[in-house]
Design an enzyme around this catalytic site. Sequence first.
Site, PDB file in Angstrom:
ATOM      1  N   CYS A 201      -6.746  -0.587  -0.803  1.00  0.00           N
ATOM      2  CA  CYS A 201      -5.344  -0.453  -1.208  1.00  0.00           C
ATOM      3  C   CYS A 201      -4.649  -1.808  -1.249  1.00  0.00           C
ATOM      4  O   CYS A 201      -4.549  -2.490  -0.226  1.00  0.00           O
ATOM      5  CB  CYS A 201      -4.608   0.479  -0.251  1.00  0.00           C
TER       6      CYS A 201
ATOM      7  N   ASP B  49      -5.808  -8.403  -1.651  1.00  0.00           N
ATOM      8  CA  ASP B  49      -5.374  -9.733  -2.066  1.00  0.00           C
ATOM      9  C   ASP B  49      -5.895 -10.003  -3.475  1.00  0.00           C
ATOM     10  O   ASP B  49      -7.105  -9.951  -3.717  1.00  0.00           O
ATOM     11  CB  ASP B  49      -5.938 -10.765  -1.090  1.00  0.00           C
TER      12      ASP B  49
ATOM     13  N   GLU C 250       2.346   0.422   3.234  1.00  0.00           N
ATOM     14  CA  GLU C 250       3.510  -0.469   3.253  1.00  0.00           C
ATOM     15  C   GLU C 250       3.668  -1.197   1.923  1.00  0.00           C
ATOM     16  O   GLU C 250       4.775  -1.354   1.408  1.00  0.00           O
ATOM     17  CB  GLU C 250       3.385  -1.474   4.401  1.00  0.00           C
TER      18      GLU C 250
END
Length: 292
Positions: free
Chosen positions: A188, A191, A267
């Site tokens: 998810c 980077d 998040e």
Amino acid sequence: MAGPANKRQKREEYKSTSRTDGTTELPKKKFYRQRAHANPFSDHQLTYPSSPDAMNWGPYYPAFVQQLPEENAPTEPSETVDVSTTKDDSTLTTNQIRKLTQDVEVADIGCGFGGLLVALAPKLPNTLLLGMEIRMQVSEYVQERIKALRAQNPGTGLYQNAACLRANTMKFLPNFFKKDQLSKIFLCFPDPHFKARKHKARIVSTTLNSEYAYVVRPGGIVYTITDVEDLHNWMVQHFEAHPSFERVPEDEQEADECVQVMRTETEEGKKVERNKGPKYVALFRRKEDPPW
């Protein structure tokens, strides 16, 4: 005259006074902040098992530990055993390694602050989920978050099936999982490593996809989501080119309840939502191995 406490001092004071008294309060994220990404090629002084059979899962999933015959029980309580083995596994005896009643089946690689992990745990109550995060402070936050959620729900079994450990999956994924062990892997908002010379550090590559193919059972799914279209295309290209994976059709993808959780509960996903950014999702199914 001493000046005001700096961030490190405030963090240590918070952990030493607020997190050691059995509190059920969720940890405060501001005391666990760390840089957004870590270099996976650096030496992070990690501990890891020499093989999946050497991994001591007992402290991570205490509700799922096998009950051993009394004559074979560890000489010390399981909570005193180090939660992860070292490069020298001689520190743990066979009796000290606590076996589970079932294997871990879901891995959230780069789990961040654990949003997906704690959202999926109640939806998959009979499945063991593991968050794997390379950053020390962030992985500690997730561990404290799960501990608090367990304490808030005594006697219900909620969140007993979720755990987090600090690990570099680009180096040590097969040290934790056996062949065909996992049913789901989540990648998810990894980077993006925009620069071409950094592409070797992307979490999806020809080599890493072979490791995912090793630990994911046939029929298992690798879930990917990102807000960077170039990275999405990269992941699709590399998974579709791999002989062990096939892309899941979009109608089947949208019917998967884990996809909606992945879109909304991480998040990073919430931040993209606030900024009204795009989210690119792709699922890949592990194909059956061809006959020898």
